[in-house]
Design a protein around this motif. Structure first.
Motif, PDB file in Angstrom:
ATOM      1  N   PHE A 192      48.979  32.136  36.326  1.00 15.16           N
ATOM      2  CA  PHE A 192      48.895  33.185  37.341  1.00 15.16           C
ATOM      3  C   PHE A 192      50.250  33.827  37.556  1.00 15.16           C
ATOM      4  CE2 PHE A 192      51.035  30.482  40.269  1.00 15.16           C
ATOM      5  CZ  PHE A 192      51.401  31.255  41.372  1.00 15.16           C
ATOM      6  N   GLN A 195      52.475  40.067  41.201  1.00 14.19           N
ATOM      7  CA  GLN A 195      52.945  41.324  40.637  1.00 14.19           C
ATOM      8  C   GLN A 195      53.002  42.405  41.715  1.00 14.19           C
ATOM      9  OE1 GLN A 195      50.298  42.373  37.442  1.00 14.19           O
ATOM     10  NE2 GLN A 195      50.243  40.290  36.618  1.00 14.19           N
ATOM     11  N   LYS A 228      50.010  41.984  44.321  1.00  8.39           N
ATOM     12  CA  LYS A 228      48.733  41.417  43.891  1.00  8.39           C
ATOM     13  C   LYS A 228      48.979  40.093  43.185  1.00  8.39           C
ATOM     14  CE  LYS A 228      48.451  43.898  39.457  1.00  8.39           C
ATOM     15  NZ  LYS A 228      47.584  44.788  38.623  1.00  8.39           N
ATOM     16  N   ILE A 229      47.990  39.226  43.270  1.00  5.95           N
ATOM     17  CA  ILE A 229      48.011  37.937  42.562  1.00  5.95           C
ATOM     18  C   ILE A 229      46.941  37.994  41.486  1.00  5.95           C
ATOM     19  CG2 ILE A 229      47.487  35.474  42.759  1.00  5.95           C
ATOM     20  CD1 ILE A 229      48.801  35.486  45.460  1.00  5.95           C
ATOM     21  N   VAL A 230      47.329  37.672  40.260  1.00  9.24           N
ATOM     22  CA  VAL A 230      46.433  37.794  39.112  1.00  9.24           C
ATOM     23  C   VAL A 230      46.335  36.453  38.394  1.00  9.24           C
ATOM     24  CG1 VAL A 230      46.020  38.953  36.914  1.00  9.24           C
ATOM     25  CG2 VAL A 230      47.026  40.226  38.815  1.00  9.24           C
ATOM     26  N   ARG A 240      36.036  36.117  40.331  1.00 11.88           N
ATOM     27  CA  ARG A 240      37.141  36.991  40.700  1.00 11.88           C
ATOM     28  C   ARG A 240      38.468  36.367  40.288  1.00 11.88           C
ATOM     29  NH1 ARG A 240      38.161  39.632  46.726  1.00 11.88           N
ATOM     30  NH2 ARG A 240      39.962  40.924  46.135  1.00 11.88           N
ATOM     31  N   LYS A 241      39.365  37.203  39.741  1.00 14.92           N
ATOM     32  CA  LYS A 241      40.641  36.685  39.251  1.00 14.92           C
ATOM     33  C   LYS A 241      41.831  37.521  39.700  1.00 14.92           C
ATOM     34  CE  LYS A 241      38.536  34.587  35.168  1.00 14.92           C
ATOM     35  NZ  LYS A 241      37.237  35.241  35.185  1.00 14.92           N
ATOM     36  N   SER A 242      41.649  38.440  40.628  1.00 16.88           N
ATOM     37  CA  SER A 242      42.793  39.193  41.147  1.00 16.88           C
ATOM     38  C   SER A 242      42.543  39.595  42.591  1.00 16.88           C
ATOM     39  CB  SER A 242      43.066  40.431  40.290  1.00 16.88           C
ATOM     40  OG  SER A 242      42.017  41.374  40.420  1.00 16.88           O
ATOM     41  N   TRP A 243      43.627  39.587  43.377  1.00 17.38           N
ATOM     42  CA  TRP A 243      43.584  39.966  44.786  1.00 17.38           C
ATOM     43  C   TRP A 243      44.823  40.814  45.057  1.00 17.38           C
ATOM     44  CZ3 TRP A 243      42.634  35.374  42.603  1.00 17.38           C
ATOM     45  CH2 TRP A 243      41.387  34.793  42.811  1.00 17.38           C
ATOM     46  N   SER A 244      44.683  41.850  45.873  1.00 19.09           N
ATOM     47  CA  SER A 244      45.820  42.724  46.126  1.00 19.09           C
ATOM     48  C   SER A 244      45.837  43.191  47.574  1.00 19.09           C
ATOM     49  CB  SER A 244      45.786  43.931  45.186  1.00 19.09           C
ATOM     50  OG  SER A 244      44.585  44.663  45.363  1.00 19.09           O
TER      51      SER A 244
END
Length: 382
Positions: A192, A195, A228-230, A240-244
């Motif tokens: 992870f 970014q 964001k975290i990816v 789900r694999k990303s949150w911003s």
């Protein structure tokens, strides 16, 4: 005590999701927030909009919608655990409960190293993001100096939450400066990064450049300040694999949901690994069976060839034996008393030895053929 199998009517589910956040509902019933959302969709139950609970906490009054009626014959109840699946390709446990106890105020050791790795680091000439020092193990971060401290603060809270929920953050033993969390239950590493969202825009072109079909440096990049975290993982598909950062809810407020995503990803990745290992073992077993079948085919062909060779040699030996008898009759017929000279007798003895050596019934060829057949049959039956 309610659990994933507890049956809820539409009205009960509606009151539930409007009384507390979906993450807390999920924790009460032992399911994931994804399962709660799916249950609401099944029964056509409206859910709070994004940022609802944050606005409510700040005293803003948001009217609750009404629960409309359903058409005759449509479902009026469900359980939160019904059909709960996270991955399209891997069978995993979708009931995830996150321990969201507030993180300690002290810095996490790995986050401290991450801060040190980026202190005074170089910047990317195109995007303006910082580079970490390769000789200091650190978490993967790609942000500008303006957002670095906020990224560190988020990482610190995330690191403590991950450790409370079954992950461990350890420095790599060798070969890589990047630190990734490992889900202890399955020994699964999750790749992870944090970014900063960077926007691309087109610079103003000259009149000459506008005439050209392609300009190599037409694009410019500017940081947005949004983080964001990816999760850079393929499995589980559909999760789900990303949150911003959103307009209302920031990344800091999504850490419980993010940790849930880490757990789901670790479970799905491990399940996919087990599935792949089972497939690999199946392929290896099929290859072994093909090799064994080919070995047996070759052995059978070898035995058939030996048997055919024996038959041909037996037929040749009988022909030679008849010829030898004819020779002896000819030699004796040339003499009045039918006697043979010493040389003629010696020659006939030599002819007998030639016939015997060629006859599989008198030599070792028959015994060899029988022995190989018996040995091969025993190997096949064992």
């Amino acid at each position: 005590m309610p659990d994933a199998k507890t049956t809820l009517t539409r009205t009960e589910l509606f009151d539930l999701v409007w009384s507390k956040p979906a993450t807390k509902v999920a924790a009460d019933y032992g399911v994931s927030s994804v399962a709660v959302a799916k249950a609401c969709r099944r029964l056509d139950v409206p859910t709070p909009p994004r940022g609802y609970w944050t606005q409510l906490a700040h005293g803003k009054v948001i009217p609750r919608p009404t629960l409309g009626s359903r058409k005759p014959g449509e479902r009026e109840s469900t359980s939160l655990g019904e059909g709960a699946k996270i991955s399209k390709s891997a069978e995993i446990d979708s009931t995830v409960t996150v321990d969201n106890t507030p993180a300690p105020e002290k810095p996490h050791p790995i986050v401290q190293k991450t801060r040190a790795a980026f202190r005074g680091g170089a910047k990317d000439s195109r995007y303006g993001t910082l580079y970490g020092k390769r000789d200091i193990p650190h978490l993967r971060v790609s942000v500008t100096p303006d957002t670095f401290e906020r990224a560190i603060e988020i990482l610190n809270r995330l690191a403590w939450m991950l450790e409370r929920n079954g992950f461990v953050l350890e420095e790599p033993k060798e070969g890589s400066e990047s630190v990734q969390p490992i889900f202890v239950a399955t020994k699964t590493k999750i790749d992870f990064s944090v970014q900063e969202v960077v926007e691309r825009y087109e610079r103003e072109l000259t009149a000459e450049e506008k005439k050209q079909s392609w300009t190599w440096d037409r694009w410019r990049y500017r940081p947005t300040g949004r983080l964001k975290i990816v999760l850079a993982e393929y499995e589980p598909q559909g999760a789900r694999k990303s949150w911003s950062d959103g307009k209302v809810q920031k990344l800091d407020e999504k850490l419980t949901e993010i940790v849930e995503g880490f757990i789901i990803c670790a479970q799905g990745k491990h399940a996919a690994h087990l599935k792949w290992e089972a497939q690999r073992q199946q392929w290896a077993e099929e290859a072994r069976r093909r090799e064994e079948a080919e070995r047996q085919r070759q052995e059978e062909e070898k035995r058939r060839n030996l048997f055919r060779e024996s038959a041909l040699r037996w037929r040749e030996a009988n022909l030679m034996r008849e010829f030898r008898a004819a020779c002896e009759a000819k030699l004796r017929g040339q003499k009045a008393d039918g006697t043979l000279t010493a040389d003629e007798e010696a020659w006939l003895l030599w002819a007998d030895s030639v016939v015997d050596r060629n006859d599989p019934l008198k030599g070792s060829l028959l015994e060899r053929s029988l022995t190989e057949w018996v040995t091969s049959r025993r190997q096949c039956n064992s």
